[in-house]
Scaffold this active site. Structure first.
Site, PDB file in Angstrom:
ATOM      1  N   SER A  39      13.862 -13.441  12.183  1.00  0.00           N
ATOM      2  CA  SER A  39      13.763 -12.568  13.359  1.00  0.00           C
ATOM      3  C   SER A  39      12.294 -12.420  13.720  1.00  0.00           C
ATOM      4  O   SER A  39      11.419 -12.566  12.848  1.00  0.00           O
ATOM      5  CB  SER A  39      14.344 -11.191  13.032  1.00  0.00           C
ATOM      6  OG  SER A  39      14.024 -10.264  14.057  1.00  0.00           O
ATOM      7  N   TYR A  95      15.244  -3.376   7.997  1.00  0.00           N
ATOM      8  CA  TYR A  95      15.792  -4.662   8.449  1.00  0.00           C
ATOM      9  C   TYR A  95      14.665  -5.697   8.512  1.00  0.00           C
ATOM     10  O   TYR A  95      14.799  -6.823   8.026  1.00  0.00           O
ATOM     11  CB  TYR A  95      16.431  -4.455   9.827  1.00  0.00           C
ATOM     12  CG  TYR A  95      16.888  -5.700  10.527  1.00  0.00           C
ATOM     13  CD1 TYR A  95      17.988  -6.417  10.076  1.00  0.00           C
ATOM     14  CD2 TYR A  95      16.231  -6.150  11.673  1.00  0.00           C
ATOM     15  CE1 TYR A  95      18.417  -7.560  10.743  1.00  0.00           C
ATOM     16  CE2 TYR A  95      16.650  -7.281  12.347  1.00  0.00           C
ATOM     17  CZ  TYR A  95      17.738  -7.989  11.890  1.00  0.00           C
ATOM     18  OH  TYR A  95      18.154  -9.112  12.548  1.00  0.00           O
TER      19      TYR A  95
END
Ligand SMILES: NC(=O)c1ccc[n+]([C@@H]2O[C@H](COP(=O)([O-])OP(=O)(O)OC[C@H]3O[C@@H](n4cnc5c(N)ncnc54)[C@H](OP(=O)(O)O)[C@@H]3O)[C@@H](O)[C@H]2O)c1
Length: 301
Positions: free
Chosen positions: A143, A156
């Site tokens: 990500s 996260y």
């Protein structure tokens, strides 16, 4: 030779689009999902129907990436069926959002179990087969928040930062066996991930950050909520593009994001690549420099 690909987490979002895209391109695709006969039975049935309708080499394989036995069984099924495993796309993931201090340690462990330990688990099961073949690709879905630390996505993001380091180390370690490792770094895309996300359990502490969360989340998610949100198919296409490139020449990092979200992580990638290369050159480590080959080629284009 027909390449065999496992994609984990293919019930929805990027995983679902990726299995469809790869199967339509002629690969033999195993759509990994947990609870394929349970809560995910409708998703499994849709993919089976698609495979039949379009005569695709696409089949479901049960895999809960947090479970050792399930992972080992899934890899065994693939090897028994096709005799090989060329690519693993480590896509399964969940997102925990909220201020760091509001997560319980149990939540922290769960977040890392799904997004990080599972990748190590799946790759550990796959690698002996790839080594025997003398080829393979471990492709992680990272990500942009694994490149840039952001508030309220810190937990996260930490899992995605971990995937960055793991992928680079895999790449250097596995190059002598003819096995590649690479990572896709998507920006924010409107997939079911936000509906499935886990919220920090200590709501009392999380409430202390309420205004700051709103001030961050509104602009950060604006494109996703706009009339013209980014298309998650871009990520599936990027996965397919990395897989299609020749072994040993694939880019280590591929950012897939809107212009607004693309520039900063790309700058981090370029800086890290340059710094890593000069570190290895200083230490006279030719193998590691070789493992960055795809990065050099990407930068030239
Ligand atoms: N969407 C974004 O903006 C974005 C941006 C950057 C990176 N990513 C990453 O992209 C990947 C895919 O996410 P997505 O956005 O496509 O979200 P998604 O639609 O929620 O897909 C996540 C997939 O992971 C599966 N999964 C979760 N835990 C699992 C487990 N223990 N075993 C097997 N499968 C499991 C889910 O299965 P169930 O249906 O059973 O839950 C689902 O198939 C994730 O790694 C995510 O972190 C997403």
């Amino acid at each position: 030779m027909e390449q065999t690909i496992l994609v984990t987490g293919s019930t929805s979002g990027f995983g679902r689009l990726t299995v469809e895209t790869l199967a339509r391109q002629g690969y033999r695709v195993f759509a990994g999902m947990r609870a394929a006969a349970g809560k995910n039975a409708p998703a499994a049935e849709e993919l089976r129907a698609l495979a039949q309708r379009e005569a695709l080499a696409l089949q479901i394989v049960e895999i809960d990436v947090t479970d050792d036995t399930s992972v080992e069984r899934a890899i065994a099924v693939i090897i028994e069926t096709t005799g090989r495993l060329d690519v693993v796309v480590n896509n399964a993931g969940v997102s925990y959002s909220g201020p760091l201090e509001a997560f319980t340690l149990e939540q922290v462990q769960q977040q890392f179990d799904t997004n990080v330990f599972s990748v190590l688990r799946v790759n550990r099961a796959a690698l002996p087969h790839m080594r025997k073949q003398g080829s393979g690709l471990l492709l992680q879905i990272g990500s942009i928040v694994g490149r840039l630390a952001l508030p309220f996505l810190g937990l996260y993001g930490a899992t995605k930062f971990a995937l960055e380091g793991l992928t680079e180390s895999y790449r250097y370690e596995l190059a002598p066996f003819g096995i590649d490792a690479a990572i896709i770094e998507p920006g924010t895309y409107p997939t079911p991930i936000s509906a499935k996300r886990q919220i920090a359990a200590d709501t009392e502490r999380a409430a202390l950050y309420q205004d700051a969360i709103a001030a961050f989340a509104t602009p950060f998610n604006a494109e996703n909520r706009s009339a013209t949100p980014p298309d998650p198919q871009e990520v599936a296409d990027a996965v397919a593009s990395v897989i299609a490139q020749p072994a040993g020449e694939r880019p280590l990092h591929t950012v897939v994001a809107t212009v607004a979200q693309r520039q900063a992580p790309q700058a981090v990638n370029d800086a890290v690549t340059q710094a890593t290369r000069s570190f290895f050159e200083t230490l006279d480590l030719p193998l590691a420099t070789l493992a960055l080959k795809g990065e050099k080629e990407r930068k030239r284009t």
